[in-house]
Design an enzyme around this catalytic site. Structure first.
Site, PDB file in Angstrom:
ATOM      1  N   ARG A   1      11.057  -2.449  12.366  1.00  0.00           N
ATOM      2  CA  ARG A   1      10.062  -1.877  13.273  1.00  0.00           C
ATOM      3  C   ARG A   1       9.688  -2.867  14.368  1.00  0.00           C
ATOM      4  O   ARG A   1       9.699  -4.071  14.149  1.00  0.00           O
ATOM      5  CB  ARG A   1       8.796  -1.488  12.482  1.00  0.00           C
ATOM      6  CG  ARG A   1       8.853  -0.073  11.915  1.00  0.00           C
ATOM      7  CD  ARG A   1       7.821   0.176  10.835  1.00  0.00           C
ATOM      8  NE  ARG A   1       6.532  -0.480  11.068  1.00  0.00           N
ATOM      9  CZ  ARG A   1       5.519  -0.427  10.218  1.00  0.00           C
ATOM     10  NH1 ARG A   1       5.631   0.255   9.089  1.00  0.00           N
ATOM     11  NH2 ARG A   1       4.388  -1.030  10.479  1.00  0.00           N
TER      12      ARG A   1
ATOM     13  N   LYS B   1       0.833  -1.218   0.000  1.00  0.00           N
ATOM     14  CA  LYS B   1       0.000   0.000   0.000  1.00  0.00           C
ATOM     15  C   LYS B   1       0.865   1.265   0.000  1.00  0.00           C
ATOM     16  O   LYS B   1       0.611   2.187  -0.758  1.00  0.00           O
ATOM     17  CB  LYS B   1      -0.924   0.043   1.230  1.00  0.00           C
ATOM     18  CG  LYS B   1      -1.965  -1.047   1.279  1.00  0.00           C
ATOM     19  CD  LYS B   1      -2.950  -0.813   2.412  1.00  0.00           C
ATOM     20  CE  LYS B   1      -2.327  -0.871   3.799  1.00  0.00           C
ATOM     21  NZ  LYS B   1      -1.858  -2.220   4.191  1.00  0.00           N
TER      22      LYS B   1
ATOM     23  N   ARG C   1      11.660  -6.524   5.624  1.00  0.00           N
ATOM     24  CA  ARG C   1      11.485  -5.079   5.503  1.00  0.00           C
ATOM     25  C   ARG C   1      12.329  -4.319   6.527  1.00  0.00           C
ATOM     26  O   ARG C   1      12.451  -4.717   7.680  1.00  0.00           O
ATOM     27  CB  ARG C   1      10.008  -4.758   5.711  1.00  0.00           C
ATOM     28  CG  ARG C   1       9.647  -3.317   5.489  1.00  0.00           C
ATOM     29  CD  ARG C   1       8.287  -3.224   4.860  1.00  0.00           C
ATOM     30  NE  ARG C   1       7.280  -2.884   5.849  1.00  0.00           N
ATOM     31  CZ  ARG C   1       5.995  -2.688   5.561  1.00  0.00           C
ATOM     32  NH1 ARG C   1       5.559  -2.821   4.324  1.00  0.00           N
ATOM     33  NH2 ARG C   1       5.139  -2.385   6.497  1.00  0.00           N
TER      34      ARG C   1
ATOM     35  N   ARG D   1      -0.477  -9.365  13.508  1.00  0.00           N
ATOM     36  CA  ARG D   1      -1.045  -8.323  12.634  1.00  0.00           C
ATOM     37  C   ARG D   1      -1.834  -8.931  11.489  1.00  0.00           C
ATOM     38  O   ARG D   1      -2.871  -8.404  11.073  1.00  0.00           O
ATOM     39  CB  ARG D   1       0.062  -7.439  12.070  1.00  0.00           C
ATOM     40  CG  ARG D   1       0.453  -6.326  13.020  1.00  0.00           C
ATOM     41  CD  ARG D   1       1.779  -5.730  12.651  1.00  0.00           C
ATOM     42  NE  ARG D   1       1.782  -5.030  11.391  1.00  0.00           N
ATOM     43  CZ  ARG D   1       2.834  -4.947  10.569  1.00  0.00           C
ATOM     44  NH1 ARG D   1       3.953  -5.544  10.862  1.00  0.00           N
ATOM     45  NH2 ARG D   1       2.751  -4.254   9.465  1.00  0.00           N
TER      46      ARG D   1
ATOM     47  N   ARG E   1      -9.780   0.716   8.433  1.00  0.00           N
ATOM     48  CA  ARG E   1      -9.227  -0.582   8.812  1.00  0.00           C
ATOM     49  C   ARG E   1     -10.274  -1.476   9.458  1.00  0.00           C
ATOM     50  O   ARG E   1      -9.990  -2.639   9.737  1.00  0.00           O
ATOM     51  CB  ARG E   1      -8.183  -0.362   9.879  1.00  0.00           C
ATOM     52  CG  ARG E   1      -6.716  -0.293   9.621  1.00  0.00           C
ATOM     53  CD  ARG E   1      -6.022  -1.319   8.897  1.00  0.00           C
ATOM     54  NE  ARG E   1      -4.694  -1.547   9.450  1.00  0.00           N
ATOM     55  CZ  ARG E   1      -3.642  -0.766   9.226  1.00  0.00           C
ATOM     56  NH1 ARG E   1      -3.720   0.275   8.449  1.00  0.00           N
ATOM     57  NH2 ARG E   1      -2.488  -1.065   9.779  1.00  0.00           N
TER      58      ARG E   1
HETATM   59  P1  ADP Z   1       0.856  -1.996   8.228  1.00  0.00           P
HETATM   60  O1  ADP Z   1       2.232  -2.187   7.703  1.00  0.00           O
HETATM   61  O2  ADP Z   1       0.404  -2.995   9.256  1.00  0.00           O
HETATM   62  O3  ADP Z   1      -0.145  -1.705   7.184  1.00  0.00           O
HETATM   63  P2  ADP Z   1       0.628   0.734   9.187  1.00  0.00           P
HETATM   64  O4  ADP Z   1       1.893   1.463   9.023  1.00  0.00           O
HETATM   65  O5  ADP Z   1      -0.483   1.027   8.273  1.00  0.00           O
HETATM   66  O6  ADP Z   1       1.016  -0.790   9.202  1.00  0.00           O
HETATM   67  O7  ADP Z   1       0.091   0.908  10.672  1.00  0.00           O
HETATM   68  C1  ADP Z   1       0.882   0.624  11.796  1.00  0.00           C
HETATM   69  C2  ADP Z   1       0.015   0.518  13.038  1.00  0.00           C
HETATM   70  O8  ADP Z   1      -0.703   1.731  13.232  1.00  0.00           O
HETATM   71  C3  ADP Z   1      -1.064  -0.560  12.972  1.00  0.00           C
HETATM   72  O9  ADP Z   1      -0.576  -1.805  13.353  1.00  0.00           O
HETATM   73  C4  ADP Z   1      -2.085  -0.012  13.944  1.00  0.00           C
HETATM   74  O10 ADP Z   1      -1.710  -0.223  15.284  1.00  0.00           O
HETATM   75  C5  ADP Z   1      -2.020   1.481  13.693  1.00  0.00           C
HETATM   76  N1  ADP Z   1      -2.992   1.925  12.651  1.00  0.00           N
HETATM   77  C6  ADP Z   1      -2.708   2.463  11.434  1.00  0.00           C
HETATM   78  N2  ADP Z   1      -3.818   2.774  10.759  1.00  0.00           N
HETATM   79  C7  ADP Z   1      -4.856   2.429  11.557  1.00  0.00           C
HETATM   80  C8  ADP Z   1      -6.279   2.491  11.439  1.00  0.00           C
HETATM   81  N3  ADP Z   1      -6.883   2.975  10.329  1.00  0.00           N
HETATM   82  N4  ADP Z   1      -7.023   2.034  12.473  1.00  0.00           N
HETATM   83  C9  ADP Z   1      -6.461   1.548  13.594  1.00  0.00           C
HETATM   84  N5  ADP Z   1      -5.135   1.456  13.771  1.00  0.00           N
HETATM   85  C10 ADP Z   1      -4.333   1.891  12.777  1.00  0.00           C
END
Ligand code: ADP
Ligand code: ZN
Length: 215
Positions: free
Chosen positions: A162, A13, A127, A173, A88
């Site tokens: 991370r 994404k 990553r 996750r 999400r």
């Molecule tokens: P990923 O690589 O899992 O897509 P992101 O960088 O999008 O990770 O998000 C990292 C963390 O931030 C998620 O694991 C969650 O804890 C939080 N997060 C991000 N976007 C949302 C959302 N829309 N709703 C709830 N939590 C979120």
């Protein structure tokens, strides 16, 4: 363009959003990036979000909606936006629908990035992310490595794995994604907005999205 990117963690994404934003200047809105910099700067939002993020849990819907309500009303969104990592959950998608109606914003469509689970797992464990909050460039130790000493090619800061990218955190996750986020695919299919893209490479996906926009 006004689109939502859906996909499992590691589906690409972030990369796709960045390329699309460079294409026509639509702003990339990544809730993950916004939350991570809030944690770094120690803002109220960051303090509330940190424990959830470290555990690989979703941040509560109310916090995310407060954040996004403000973000989507900002003037730079009028030209276009790419939502990366939001919504999400079904409650977030419902709230977003109401918010967009209020702001009189109409989405073009929802891009669903479809990537096999093995590919996702491999991508996530390899990553690395630049530790500089203003950069956050993403690397992959196999396909797109940082400098030999582990530093970022763009800004020279150390690249790191991370906290939520250890093997156990990744499994968790992915389970959270299956349970909470994957129902959005049906939600947007019902809305007539879903467009599915097999995520071969980010460049090909971007080309396919552009073709879809052209119609
Ligand atoms: P990923 O690589 O899992 O897509 P992101 O960088 O999008 O990770 O998000 C990292 C963390 O931030 C998620 O694991 C969650 O804890 C939080 N997060 C991000 N976007 C949302 C959302 N829309 N709703 C709830 N939590 C979120
Ligand atoms: Zn960097």
């Amino acid at each position: 363009m006004k689109i939502i990117l859906l996909g499992a963690p590691g589906a690409g994404k972030g990369t796709v959003a960045k390329l699309l934003s460079e294409y026509d200047g639509s702003v990339q809105i990544s809730t993950g990036d916004i939350l991570r910099s809030a944690v770094k700067t120690g803002s109220e939002l960051g303090k509330k979000a940190k424990a959830y993020m470290d555990a690989g849990d979703l941040v509560p819907d109310e916090l995310i909606m407060a954040l996004m309500r403000e973000r989507l009303a900002a003037p730079d969104c009028r030209q276009g936006f790419i939502l990366d990592g939001f919504p999400r959950t079904i409650p977030q998608a419902d709230a977003l629908k109401g918010l967009l109606r209020e702001l009189r914003i109409e989405l073009d469509f929802v891009v669903s990035l479809e990537v096999p689970r093995e590919v996702i797992l491999d991508r996530l464990t390899t990553r690395r992310t630049c530790s500089n909050p203003d950069c956050q460039e993403i690397y992959n130790i196999k396909s797109n490595p940082p400098l030999p000493d582990g530093r970022c090619k763009k800004c020279g800061s150390l690249t790191i794995q991370r906290d939520d990218e250890t093997e156990a955190a990744i499994q968790y996750r992915l389970e959270t994604y299956e349970k909470k986020t994957s129902p959005l695919i049906e939600f947007y299919r019902t809305e007539g907005l879903l467009r599915q893209f097999p995520s071969v490479s980010s460049v090909e996906t971007v080309a396919a999205v552009k073709r879809q926009l052209g119609k």
